[in-house]
Design a protein around this motif. Structure first.
Motif, short mmCIF file in Angstrom:
data_model
loop_
_atom_site.label_atom_id
_atom_site.label_comp_id
_atom_site.label_asym_id
_atom_site.label_seq_id
_atom_site.Cartn_x
_atom_site.Cartn_y
_atom_site.Cartn_z
N THR A 78 0.71 -1.58 0.04
CA THR A 78 0.24 -0.13 0.56
C THR A 78 1.24 1.38 -0.47
O THR A 78 1.54 1.44 0.73
N VAL A 79 0.70 1.92 -0.94
CA VAL A 79 1.16 3.01 -1.25
C VAL A 79 0.71 4.40 0.51
O VAL A 79 0.04 4.34 1.08
N ILE A 80 1.98 5.03 0.82
CA ILE A 80 1.43 5.51 2.31
C ILE A 80 1.68 6.64 1.92
O ILE A 80 1.97 7.91 1.04
N ALA A 81 0.06 7.34 1.29
CA ALA A 81 -0.39 8.34 1.39
C ALA A 81 -0.09 9.85 2.09
O ALA A 81 0.67 10.69 2.35
N ASN A 82 0.36 9.76 3.33
CA ASN A 82 0.53 10.70 4.47
C ASN A 82 1.07 9.98 5.79
O ASN A 82 1.07 8.50 6.25
N GLU A 83 1.79 11.02 6.70
CA GLU A 83 2.77 10.03 7.82
C GLU A 83 1.82 11.60 9.07
O GLU A 83 2.86 12.76 8.61
N ILE A 84 1.75 10.69 10.08
CA ILE A 84 1.40 11.20 11.19
C ILE A 84 1.84 10.99 12.85
O ILE A 84 2.70 9.68 12.82
N GLY A 85 1.79 11.83 13.70
CA GLY A 85 2.68 11.43 15.01
C GLY A 85 2.24 12.71 16.17
O GLY A 85 0.97 13.46 15.27
N PRO A 86 2.87 12.00 16.99
CA PRO A 86 2.07 12.99 18.50
C PRO A 86 3.20 14.71 17.79
O PRO A 86 1.91 15.76 18.32
N GLN A 87 3.75 14.81 17.14
CA GLN A 87 4.52 15.97 16.91
C GLN A 87 3.29 16.81 15.75
O GLN A 87 2.97 17.98 16.00
N THR A 88 1.93 16.61 15.16
CA THR A 88 1.35 16.79 13.48
C THR A 88 0.90 17.70 14.68
O THR A 88 0.13 17.79 14.22
N ALA A 89 0.03 17.34 16.23
CA ALA A 89 -0.78 18.40 16.84
C ALA A 89 -0.46 19.95 17.02
O ALA A 89 -1.25 20.68 16.66
N THR A 90 1.11 20.15 16.62
CA THR A 90 1.30 21.03 16.61
C THR A 90 1.16 21.63 15.71
O THR A 90 1.61 23.24 14.96
#
Length: 95
Positions: A78-90
Motif C-alpha cells: 500500500t502506498v503511504i499517503a501521509n505520515e502523522i505522529g504526536p508532533q503533528t498536533a502542533t
C-alpha cells in the motif's frame, strides 16, 4: 519515489531468532542491490505472525519484484499517503 507499507504474513515471525532475522535482512539487502533501480528498505516491524515493512520505490510492482526475488510474502502493498505522529498536533492552527 513513493513510500510503501508492506504486510508480510509469516507464521511465528515474532518468535524468529536474531540469526533468522539477520538472514532475512541479508537476503533483502542483496535483492535491493540487484534490482537495478532506486529502492530503499527503510525499516521493518516484527509483530506476532506478521512483518510490516516500509520501503521506498518507484512503483508497487518494484516492491512485489523485491518480494518475489527474495522469497518473501507481500500480502499487502500500500502506498503511504501521509505520515502523522504526536508532533503533528502542533502543526494544526489553534481554533
Amino acid at each position: 519515489m513513493q513510500r510503501f507499507i508492506i504486510e508480510r504474513e509469516i507464521p511465528g515471525a515474532g518468535d524468529l531468532s536474531e540469526d533468522a532475522l539477520a538472514d532475512i535482512a541479508k537476503a533483502s539487502n542483496a535483492v535491493v542491490d540487484s534490482l537495478g533501480e532506486p529502492y530503499t528498505w527503510v525499516t521493518s516491524y516484527v509483530a506476532g505472525d506478521k512483518i510490516y515493512c516500509v520501503h521506498e520505490a518507484e512503483s508497487a510492482e518494484a516492491v512485489r519484484e523485491h518480494a518475489r526475488r527474495g522469497g518473501f510474502p507481500a500480502n499487502s502493498v500500500t502506498v503511504i499517503a501521509n505520515e502523522i505522529g504526536p508532533q503533528t498536533a502542533t502543526l494544526a492552527p489553534v481554533s
